[in-house]
Each structure stands twice: as structure tokens, then as C-alpha cells.
Scaffold this motif. Sequence first.
Motif, PDB file in Angstrom:
ATOM      1  N   ASP A   1      56.768  26.481 -36.980  1.00  0.00           N
ATOM      2  CA  ASP A   1      58.229  26.339 -36.883  1.00  0.00           C
ATOM      3  C   ASP A   1      58.591  25.334 -35.801  1.00  0.00           C
TER       4      ASP A   1
ATOM      5  N   ASP B   1      58.756  33.801 -42.893  1.00  0.00           N
ATOM      6  CA  ASP B   1      60.160  34.221 -42.903  1.00  0.00           C
ATOM      7  C   ASP B   1      61.052  33.277 -43.703  1.00  0.00           C
ATOM      8  N   HIS B   2      60.661  32.008 -43.786  1.00  0.00           N
ATOM      9  CA  HIS B   2      61.473  30.974 -44.451  1.00  0.00           C
ATOM     10  C   HIS B   2      60.642  29.707 -44.450  1.00  0.00           C
TER      11      HIS B   2
ATOM     12  N   HIS C   1      66.200  24.973 -40.984  1.00  0.00           N
ATOM     13  CA  HIS C   1      66.264  25.974 -42.057  1.00  0.00           C
ATOM     14  C   HIS C   1      67.599  26.665 -41.912  1.00  0.00           C
TER      15      HIS C   1
ATOM     16  N   THR D   1      64.862  33.256 -38.715  1.00  0.00           N
ATOM     17  CA  THR D   1      63.705  34.047 -38.283  1.00  0.00           C
ATOM     18  C   THR D   1      64.000  35.548 -38.125  1.00  0.00           C
TER      19      THR D   1
ATOM     20  N   ASP E   1      55.465  31.711 -38.925  1.00  0.00           N
ATOM     21  CA  ASP E   1      56.871  31.306 -38.975  1.00  0.00           C
ATOM     22  C   ASP E   1      57.043  29.953 -39.670  1.00  0.00           C
ATOM     23  N   ALA E   2      57.984  29.907 -40.615  1.00  0.00           N
ATOM     24  CA  ALA E   2      58.403  28.668 -41.292  1.00  0.00           C
ATOM     25  C   ALA E   2      57.354  28.116 -42.266  1.00  0.00           C
TER      26      ALA E   2
HETATM   27 ZN    ZN Z   1      61.360  31.421 -38.438  1.00  0.00          ZN
END
Ligand code: ZN
Length: 447
Positions: free
Chosen positions: A218, A265-266, A383, A75, A37-38
Motif C-alpha cells: 500500500d 482489503d482493496h 483507492h 483499509t 494491504d492493497a
Molecule cells: Zn489498505
Amino acid sequence: MFRWIGAGALAACLGLPMVAQRPGGEHSRKVVVISLDAFGAESLHDPHLPAPTLRRMMREGSYAAAMLPINPTVTWPNHTSMVTGVNASKHHVIVNGLIVNQRTDAQPKIDAEAPKSRLVAVPTVYDAAHKAGLTTAEVDWVAVMKADGITWRFAEKPDPDGPIERDLVVQGMVSREDLQNFGKPSQAWRDRIYTQAAIDIIRKHHPDLLLFHLLALDGIEHKTGFGNDSGKNTIAFLDDRVKDIVDAVREAGDLDRTTFLIVSDHGQQSVFKHINGNVLLRQAGLQGTSADNPAFCIPEGGFALIYQNHATVESTAALMAAFAGKPGVRAVLTPTEAAQQGWPTPKDTDQGPDLLVYAANGFSFAGDNSPEAVTETKEAGAHGYPNTEPLMKAIFIASGAGIARKGEIPAFENVAVAPTIASLLNIHLENIDGKPLSSILTENATK
Ligand SMILES: [Zn+2]
């Protein structure tokens, strides 16, 4: 299984050519998707990143210069686009849960317990795999609650009575009490338990598709901002967890037929000021006892969603005036304008906002208990900014069975992930926007 072995044996006896292999079975492809994540594309290009496992996978397989997230860069929406092959205008997930109580005279809420059947408007690749007779598993994946298409699960909030959870308790990996208070320790602790759960599933159940998600990066970036040593240390920690999973697949005897997709995801970027959207609405007379058609703001970091009980052309103009040109506001978009960037409109779904507001870089939307519209904060991460922002871009690394050694490939949109998984598993997804990443698949990728 018996029917297919019979058909194969019959074809062999008759000297007939063997036709396309049935999905699943003892010798077929397996896919492990690991979402960090992130994890921003920017970080992956740091030559001193402490991530030897990821580096090795990049050398031995293919990786994207960047993977472009959908809007919103959040997310659950992006994890959903990666398993559906469509953006939020079609799958309708725009926050980390289901928005409820919107278009009333009270603040809307986000229901993070909503089942996948209420949340995700289109079929997923794990539904298609399940229908084709394959086995599927998820560990800490999102927007997947109570999904029928999942065979084994260890949810973000685990169920102490679930079979995988009980397995871990028996092995002494975690206590029942810890499972009942799962949110209390650190995210790194939770990510270790998630990893143990994934290893347990790999060893005992050999799923054809495993969706696995880790959150520590994240969490630390939200607390401390982007690009510092805390984030880099966390990437080193996550790299070790990826190694744990690869080792488990090897020990399970599945390495030669398993494809690994490492995704995010980002990204994340630093912020120093908060915008309190509900304060701006109150200041404009659009909230509070004097407002006859009150509007409410859901703050989501890089953007805010505005809902009103009965939005009209005139009331929307007043909502826009409350935000346009205010400090920290990047852009104010009507539903029609937001739809051009892949957002669902209120006509598509009750999730679609009546107004979308993006924060400028350095600012994020928050719900501070403050009478001020803008408040200072210590450096933090956020984000949700438009997916065109460089630091919002995500990662994609493919390695293992069926993956060509292509090195770096150009950036692509993450709606390509679901059809690529489908290709690898020899199953089909209909009515999707993404195309499989054929250039990185070897000729026998689907065999
Ligand atoms: Zn995320």
C-alpha cells in the motif's frame, strides 16, 4: 479444559458417540489470517508475479477470481468487514479512524487512536472466539485498539512496555528506542518487525486465531502508482514474509491443524491529478467567513466526505451543485443514494456524511495547499473508488487444514471471511450478512 476432558473421557468409558468438539484445545483448528494491504486481484492474475509461496498456496488450496471489498474501498472499513461479516452501513467504520469534530464550524478530524469499542458498532469474530474460550492475537490489525477480545497484540504503533514487544527486545530483534520511534524507518522495516512479532506469538502462545496485516505494498503504490516494478518487488518481499509465517507455524508443530487465509482489503490505481474539495466549497461560498452554515470536506483518495453543521434538503442541493459536473468528479451521492451502496447515513451514525463525492479515474481527493480546485501531481496511487471498479478488487487465498483443493472459485464479497473463520473455529456469529465459503471447506473442516 478439565471439564471437557472429563466429559470426553466419560463418553468414551460409556461407549457413547463423541459429540461436537469444544472449540479450542490442544488438537483443534487454528486460523491465521494474513492481510497484504492493497494487493489487487489484478496483480494475482499476473503469471509472472514473483510470489512462489502464494502460488503454492493457490495450487494446494482454493483462491477467488477476486474478492469484492465493501464501500468505501479503504483499509479500516474493509478489515472491519472481514472480521464482522457486515458492511459499513452496520459496522460504521468509513475511514482509518473515528471522524470527530464533524458538523461544527471547523474542519473535521480523524482520530486514529479511537478504541475499537467506540469505532466498531457490531461484534467481531475475535470477540466470538474470545467468548468461546479461544485465544486470539493481532499484529498490525486495524480498528482493534484496546479490544477486549484480543489475547496477545503487537499494535500498528507498538507499546514498548507490551509483553510481545519486550520479548522482541530481549531477543535482540528490535531495540526499545526503535519501538519508541517506530514510524521513522521504512514500511518494509516495520513489516519485518511485525513478522517477527507474529512469529514470536505463534511459537510461544499458539493462538487459535491470529490476525496479521502488512502494509508495504500500500505504501509503495501510494507513492509510485499501480503496476510498476516497485510494486512487484514489494510483492516478492511480502511473499517471503508469508513464507516466514508458514515456516513458524510448521516449527511450532501446528501446521497440520492450521488454516491460512491470505486476503487484502482493496486494490490501488494510479492518479495524476488531485481535487481539492475544500477549494470547491470555498468557491461556492459554502466555507469561510461569509458562509452561515459552513461545510467541510474530508479528502480520502477515491472519494470525499462532506459534513455540514445543519444539513437540510436545500443546503444539500447547494453542496451537490458545488461538486456535480466539476472536473474529476465521478458522482455526487446524497445519504440515501450512498446507503444503496452500503454506506451508513447520518441517521445510522454521526460518521455518515451529509454528501458523498466520488473521484473519476485518474483523479483523487487531496488536501493540497493550493488555491486551485484541481492540481497536477506526479503519478501516485489511490483507492477509495467504488467497489465495482476492477482495480479496487482484492485477493483471497485459502490453504491448509480444512481447505479443499478447489483451485479458482468465483468472486465473492469479503463479508464471507468472518463466517468462514467462525466455521473453521467451530464458533458462531449472529446477525451477519456474509455466509461461510462452504464450497472450499472440507467435510471435517470444523473438527
Ligand atoms: Zn489498505
